[in-house]
Scaffold this active site. Sequence first.
Site, PDB file in Angstrom:
ATOM      1  N   THR A 170      63.785  -2.784 -14.197  1.00 55.35           N
ATOM      2  CA  THR A 170      62.551  -2.106 -14.597  1.00 55.35           C
ATOM      3  C   THR A 170      62.757  -0.643 -14.228  1.00 55.35           C
ATOM      4  OG1 THR A 170      61.227  -4.074 -14.090  1.00 55.35           O
ATOM      5  CG2 THR A 170      60.050  -1.988 -14.259  1.00 55.35           C
ATOM      6  N   ARG A 173      63.753 -11.243 -24.490  1.00 55.54           N
ATOM      7  CA  ARG A 173      62.762 -12.075 -25.192  1.00 55.54           C
ATOM      8  C   ARG A 173      63.247 -13.499 -25.435  1.00 55.54           C
ATOM      9  NH1 ARG A 173      58.382  -9.171 -24.137  1.00 55.54           N
ATOM     10  NH2 ARG A 173      58.450  -7.083 -25.049  1.00 55.54           N
ATOM     11  N   ARG A 219      51.465 -17.649 -31.712  1.00 53.60           N
ATOM     12  CA  ARG A 219      50.490 -18.735 -31.833  1.00 53.60           C
ATOM     13  C   ARG A 219      49.649 -18.640 -33.107  1.00 53.60           C
ATOM     14  NH1 ARG A 219      50.038 -17.218 -26.448  1.00 53.60           N
ATOM     15  NH2 ARG A 219      48.335 -15.863 -27.032  1.00 53.60           N
ATOM     16  N   HIS A 263      48.460  -5.159 -27.630  1.00 52.48           N
ATOM     17  CA  HIS A 263      49.749  -5.798 -27.346  1.00 52.48           C
ATOM     18  C   HIS A 263      49.579  -7.318 -27.223  1.00 52.48           C
ATOM     19  CE1 HIS A 263      53.682  -6.636 -25.663  1.00 52.48           C
ATOM     20  NE2 HIS A 263      53.122  -7.175 -24.581  1.00 52.48           N
ATOM     21  N   TYR A 269      59.565 -19.601 -20.171  1.00 50.96           N
ATOM     22  CA  TYR A 269      58.305 -19.095 -19.619  1.00 50.96           C
ATOM     23  C   TYR A 269      57.217 -20.133 -19.397  1.00 50.96           C
ATOM     24  CZ  TYR A 269      55.340 -18.918 -23.840  1.00 50.96           C
ATOM     25  OH  TYR A 269      54.564 -19.229 -24.917  1.00 50.96           O
ATOM     26  N   TYR A 319      48.941  -7.079 -18.067  1.00 50.44           N
ATOM     27  CA  TYR A 319      49.059  -7.362 -19.513  1.00 50.44           C
ATOM     28  C   TYR A 319      47.797  -6.796 -20.130  1.00 50.44           C
ATOM     29  CZ  TYR A 319      50.564 -10.597 -23.316  1.00 50.44           C
ATOM     30  OH  TYR A 319      51.029 -11.174 -24.481  1.00 50.44           O
ATOM     31  N   LYS A 327      62.540 -10.964 -16.958  1.00 47.69           N
ATOM     32  CA  LYS A 327      61.950  -9.690 -16.542  1.00 47.69           C
ATOM     33  C   LYS A 327      62.499  -9.216 -15.204  1.00 47.69           C
ATOM     34  CE  LYS A 327      58.332  -9.761 -19.549  1.00 47.69           C
ATOM     35  NZ  LYS A 327      57.845  -8.646 -20.354  1.00 47.69           N
ATOM     36  N   GLU A 367      57.179  -5.964 -31.194  1.00 49.33           N
ATOM     37  CA  GLU A 367      56.072  -5.670 -32.106  1.00 49.33           C
ATOM     38  C   GLU A 367      56.494  -4.756 -33.255  1.00 49.33           C
ATOM     39  OE1 GLU A 367      52.357  -4.782 -29.492  1.00 49.33           O
ATOM     40  OE2 GLU A 367      54.147  -4.742 -28.235  1.00 49.33           O
ATOM     41  N   GLU A 374      59.633  -2.191 -22.877  1.00 51.29           N
ATOM     42  CA  GLU A 374      58.170  -2.218 -22.891  1.00 51.29           C
ATOM     43  C   GLU A 374      57.662  -0.868 -22.407  1.00 51.29           C
ATOM     44  OE1 GLU A 374      56.971  -5.747 -20.668  1.00 51.29           O
ATOM     45  OE2 GLU A 374      56.887  -6.891 -22.540  1.00 51.29           O
ATOM     46  N   THR A 402      52.574  -3.590 -21.481  1.00 54.10           N
ATOM     47  CA  THR A 402      52.925  -2.797 -22.663  1.00 54.10           C
ATOM     48  C   THR A 402      51.690  -2.124 -23.249  1.00 54.10           C
ATOM     49  OG1 THR A 402      54.648  -4.390 -23.107  1.00 54.10           O
ATOM     50  CG2 THR A 402      54.057  -2.922 -24.914  1.00 54.10           C
ATOM     51  N   GLU A 414      55.251   1.212 -20.715  1.00 47.67           N
ATOM     52  CA  GLU A 414      54.193   0.951 -19.731  1.00 47.67           C
ATOM     53  C   GLU A 414      54.000   2.181 -18.851  1.00 47.67           C
ATOM     54  OE1 GLU A 414      54.281  -2.683 -17.539  1.00 47.67           O
ATOM     55  OE2 GLU A 414      55.327  -3.810 -19.107  1.00 47.67           O
ATOM     56  N   GLN A 453      63.095 -15.346 -22.220  1.00 47.82           N
ATOM     57  CA  GLN A 453      61.668 -15.548 -21.931  1.00 47.82           C
ATOM     58  C   GLN A 453      61.085 -16.722 -22.731  1.00 47.82           C
ATOM     59  OE1 GLN A 453      59.422 -11.951 -22.538  1.00 47.82           O
ATOM     60  NE2 GLN A 453      57.469 -12.835 -21.935  1.00 47.82           N
ATOM     61  N   ASP A 492      52.945  -6.927 -12.523  1.00 41.56           N
ATOM     62  CA  ASP A 492      52.924  -6.460 -13.907  1.00 41.56           C
ATOM     63  C   ASP A 492      51.722  -7.072 -14.621  1.00 41.56           C
ATOM     64  OD1 ASP A 492      53.750  -5.143 -16.174  1.00 41.56           O
ATOM     65  OD2 ASP A 492      55.276  -6.612 -16.715  1.00 41.56           O
ATOM     66  N   ASP A 519      59.641  -1.574 -18.804  1.00 44.86           N
ATOM     67  CA  ASP A 519      59.831  -2.917 -18.261  1.00 44.86           C
ATOM     68  C   ASP A 519      60.723  -3.709 -19.218  1.00 44.86           C
ATOM     69  OD1 ASP A 519      59.470  -5.031 -16.501  1.00 44.86           O
ATOM     70  OD2 ASP A 519      57.722  -5.781 -17.572  1.00 44.86           O
TER      71      ASP A 519
HETATM   72 CA    CA Z   1      55.728  -5.945 -18.801  1.00 42.79          CA
END
Ligand code: CA
Length: 435
Positions: free
Chosen positions: A260, A240, A145, A136, A247, A131, A256, A367, A202, A353, A204, A243, A129, A236
């Site tokens: 899927t 959250r 952050r 995104h 993570y 990114y 994850k 989002e 997600e 995503t 995708e 995660q 997968d 996907d």
């Molecule tokens: Ca993904």
Amino acid sequence: MRSFIYVESANHFPIQNLPYGVFLREGKSNEPRVGVAIGEYILDLSVLEKEGYFNETPIQNEKVFSECSLNKFMSKGHEAWQAVRNVLQKVLHEDEPKLRDNQPLREQAFVLQKDATMLLPVEIGDYTDFYASKEHAANVGTMFRGKENALMPNWTHLPVGYHGRASSVVVSGTDFHRPQGQVKPADATTPIFTPCRQLDFELEMGCFVGPGNDLGEPVSVDNAEENIFGLVLVNDWSARDIQAWEYQPLGPFLAKNFATSISPWVVPLAALEPFRVAGPKQEPKPLPYLQTSKPDSYDIKLEVYIQGDKMEKRQLLATSNYKHLYWSIAQQVAHHTITGCNLNAGDLLASGTISGPDKESRGSLLEIAWRGTEPVELENGEQRSWIEDGDELTITGWCDGDGYRVGFGEVKGRVLPAKENLLGSSKQEKVTAHS
Ligand code: CA
């Protein structure tokens, strides 16, 4: 180009598309077969194969379509795929009498899609997968952050990705239970065991690898597309809250790995050729092994719908486009294999995503509802910050041609309540006490 099979202009499966899938006929036989979608029908390729329709192609004398997956055909490579596609476009053409006027064979070879069950089309060995959407990555980075550090320093230099879980990739229409796991609420000092409270989708797309490469032999960016059989829609699913706790430092794990979903029809790259466009300008210029010499994205319109169990019809949640992706399939393949890592026929590479520049084009609820701070208003008065039990998510996508569409159909999936037997209070206390 038109087929003798009638196809409405908004239908996803005209003769210009011919996506491959694996299906079971209702009643008659329980043997899976490979077919292509044409309008409302499936053309059963195992029937044509028996009749010798592919005798002039590289797959002559081989049974590749009486299989329970596309893997054998995918492993045959680019020339074989093109030869079979040429045969199919000729045989299905409105002016070609061979199959058109052979009524007994037509009755054997065509199955209405509504009378068939679609299966997972590919035996997936490995699932990676990526990114690859800058919007995104920037949205998520901003939430977690702050705006100053939205993109990590590596992001514009390489297609970030991680090795996912292939065993839980499921075909459209497969429902699943809400996952459970360790979560650490913001105001707690130790984690708790709980059904996921921040379940997300997600938006995708994924590509399936064709013949692949030998261990130790990287695929160059210019040869990468010849190794790709075709594309599917991917949802996907993501937990959250699980995660956020798990993570660091190695990336997502259980968040994850529970489901899927992919669409059942694999659209060949050849069908997408008329819709090839340039992706976003890449600044800074990537290192030479990632530099491409031609436009390497596709104009594929994407939509996401949600339908809760109290809603009468589905509601549009997001619209995006594949062309927004910053890193292309060719760059993903070149990067994945640059160490000598071998890709095998049937491997799935998902894009990550696909968010676009606008608020409407955000490809996840994280989002869209901005981490729960801007809940989505549903038409029946409900709100959504995260996916609730009973919600069904549908993703669809297509390319607009002149009077026809090359489409991907749909990928659907519904979330069932968490399994109760995992929630014994003693178990929960144990997990909390040991952490
Ligand atoms: Ca993904």
